[in-house]
Design a protein around this motif. Structure first.
Motif, mmCIF file in Angstrom:
data_model
loop_
_atom_site.group_PDB
_atom_site.id
_atom_site.type_symbol
_atom_site.label_atom_id
_atom_site.label_comp_id
_atom_site.label_asym_id
_atom_site.label_seq_id
_atom_site.Cartn_x
_atom_site.Cartn_y
_atom_site.Cartn_z
ATOM 1 N N ALA A 290 0.813 -1.219 0.000
ATOM 2 C CA ALA A 290 0.000 0.000 0.000
ATOM 3 C C ALA A 290 0.845 1.267 0.000
ATOM 4 C CB ALA A 290 -0.925 -0.001 1.208
ATOM 5 N N ARG A 291 0.270 2.261 -0.606
ATOM 6 C CA ARG A 291 0.817 3.621 -0.607
ATOM 7 C C ARG A 291 -0.303 4.547 -0.154
ATOM 8 N NH1 ARG A 291 5.561 3.966 -3.180
ATOM 9 N NH2 ARG A 291 6.156 2.315 -4.612
ATOM 10 N N LEU A 292 0.058 5.742 0.224
ATOM 11 C CA LEU A 292 -0.942 6.713 0.644
ATOM 12 C C LEU A 292 -1.973 6.939 -0.470
ATOM 13 C CD1 LEU A 292 -1.960 8.625 2.825
ATOM 14 C CD2 LEU A 292 -0.376 10.347 1.957
ATOM 15 N N SER A 293 -1.539 6.862 -1.703
ATOM 16 C CA SER A 293 -2.453 7.080 -2.836
ATOM 17 C C SER A 293 -3.576 6.044 -2.886
ATOM 18 C CB SER A 293 -1.682 7.073 -4.158
ATOM 19 O OG SER A 293 -1.029 5.836 -4.353
ATOM 20 N N HIS A 294 -3.347 4.837 -2.359
ATOM 21 C CA HIS A 294 -4.425 3.840 -2.306
ATOM 22 C C HIS A 294 -5.546 4.315 -1.386
ATOM 23 C CE1 HIS A 294 -1.112 1.006 -3.626
ATOM 24 N NE2 HIS A 294 -2.035 0.940 -4.580
ATOM 25 N N TRP A 295 -5.192 4.902 -0.255
ATOM 26 C CA TRP A 295 -6.211 5.465 0.629
ATOM 27 C C TRP A 295 -6.870 6.671 -0.023
ATOM 28 C CZ3 TRP A 295 -8.441 3.048 4.373
ATOM 29 C CH2 TRP A 295 -7.753 2.091 5.110
ATOM 30 N N GLN A 296 -6.059 7.540 -0.600
ATOM 31 C CA GLN A 296 -6.590 8.769 -1.181
ATOM 32 C C GLN A 296 -7.602 8.490 -2.286
ATOM 33 O OE1 GLN A 296 -2.721 10.431 -2.028
ATOM 34 N NE2 GLN A 296 -2.952 11.951 -0.388
ATOM 35 N N ALA A 297 -7.462 7.395 -2.982
ATOM 36 C CA ALA A 297 -8.404 7.039 -4.048
ATOM 37 C C ALA A 297 -9.816 6.826 -3.507
ATOM 38 C CB ALA A 297 -7.921 5.785 -4.776
ATOM 39 N N ASP A 298 -9.928 6.472 -2.230
ATOM 40 C CA ASP A 298 -11.235 6.215 -1.612
ATOM 41 C C ASP A 298 -11.750 7.394 -0.787
ATOM 42 O OD1 ASP A 298 -11.194 3.607 -2.622
ATOM 43 O OD2 ASP A 298 -10.143 2.847 -0.868
ATOM 44 N N TRP A 299 -10.973 8.436 -0.680
ATOM 45 C CA TRP A 299 -11.344 9.547 0.193
ATOM 46 C C TRP A 299 -12.407 10.452 -0.409
ATOM 47 C CZ3 TRP A 299 -5.930 11.558 2.104
ATOM 48 C CH2 TRP A 299 -5.424 10.668 3.045
ATOM 49 N N ASN A 300 -13.180 11.067 0.472
ATOM 50 C CA ASN A 300 -14.125 12.112 0.123
ATOM 51 C C ASN A 300 -13.418 13.436 0.393
ATOM 52 O OD1 ASN A 300 -16.134 14.187 0.414
ATOM 53 N ND2 ASN A 300 -17.679 12.597 0.666
ATOM 54 N N ALA A 301 -13.311 14.291 -0.617
ATOM 55 C CA ALA A 301 -12.570 15.549 -0.493
ATOM 56 C C ALA A 301 -13.130 16.475 0.591
ATOM 57 C CB ALA A 301 -12.545 16.273 -1.835
ATOM 58 N N GLU A 302 -14.376 16.282 0.966
ATOM 59 C CA GLU A 302 -15.011 17.135 1.974
ATOM 60 C C GLU A 302 -14.735 16.677 3.405
ATOM 61 O OE1 GLU A 302 -16.694 19.946 1.053
ATOM 62 O OE2 GLU A 302 -15.988 19.416 -0.960
ATOM 63 N N TRP A 303 -14.202 15.492 3.576
ATOM 64 C CA TRP A 303 -14.002 14.917 4.907
ATOM 65 C C TRP A 303 -12.578 15.109 5.398
ATOM 66 C CZ3 TRP A 303 -16.367 9.362 4.064
ATOM 67 C CH2 TRP A 303 -17.730 9.479 3.818
ATOM 68 N N PRO A 304 -12.403 15.250 6.708
ATOM 69 C CA PRO A 304 -11.044 15.324 7.263
ATOM 70 C C PRO A 304 -10.384 13.943 7.269
ATOM 71 C CG PRO A 304 -12.660 15.451 9.027
ATOM 72 C CD PRO A 304 -13.432 15.448 7.728
ATOM 73 N N VAL A 305 -9.068 13.944 7.367
ATOM 74 C CA VAL A 305 -8.288 12.705 7.403
ATOM 75 C C VAL A 305 -8.048 12.296 8.857
ATOM 76 C CG1 VAL A 305 -6.061 11.641 6.826
ATOM 77 C CG2 VAL A 305 -7.144 13.250 5.242
ATOM 78 N N ALA A 306 -8.227 11.010 9.138
ATOM 79 C CA ALA A 306 -7.942 10.447 10.458
ATOM 80 C C ALA A 306 -6.815 9.431 10.310
ATOM 81 C CB ALA A 306 -9.188 9.782 11.046
ATOM 82 N N ALA A 307 -5.653 9.756 10.842
ATOM 83 C CA ALA A 307 -4.529 8.823 10.796
ATOM 84 C C ALA A 307 -4.743 7.741 11.844
ATOM 85 C CB ALA A 307 -3.229 9.558 11.061
ATOM 86 N N VAL A 308 -4.626 6.492 11.425
ATOM 87 C CA VAL A 308 -4.765 5.343 12.317
ATOM 88 C C VAL A 308 -3.366 4.751 12.482
ATOM 89 C CG1 VAL A 308 -5.829 3.080 12.644
ATOM 90 C CG2 VAL A 308 -7.098 4.907 11.475
#
Length: 86
Positions: A17-35
């Motif tokens: 995995a790369r960060l871009s794999h997560w970003q592909a599923d993200w909603n641009a309006e939502w904040p990011v939560a690092a786990v």
């Protein structure tokens, strides 16, 4: 067996995995939560609880990004400084 890197971004559907794999599923309006979790969970294939937690974050309107061992310390996440999700 594969060699596990010292730090790794984890994604339930991506072996390397790369960060871009997560970003592909993200909603641009939502904040990011690092786990953040211990690398030992990756070593033991004990990641089911991380998968469920990330699903629940998404259901709550957050963009999850899972890090097993400190990879985000080296990456710049949107919305803040180095390693900062907000």
């Amino acid at each position: 067996p594969q060699t596990l890197p010292r730090t790794a971004i984890y994604h339930p559907y991506q072996a390397n995995a790369r960060l871009s794999h997560w970003q592909a599923d993200w909603n641009a309006e939502w904040p990011v939560a690092a786990v953040l979790f211990y690398r030992s969970h990756l070593q033991a294939a004990n990641t089911g609880f991380i998968d469920v937690f990330c699903q629940r974050l998404q259901a709550a309107g957050l963009n999850p990004a899972a890090d097993g061992g400190g990879q985000f310390e080296r990456a710049r996440l949107p919305g803040g400084g180095r390693g900062s999700a907000g």
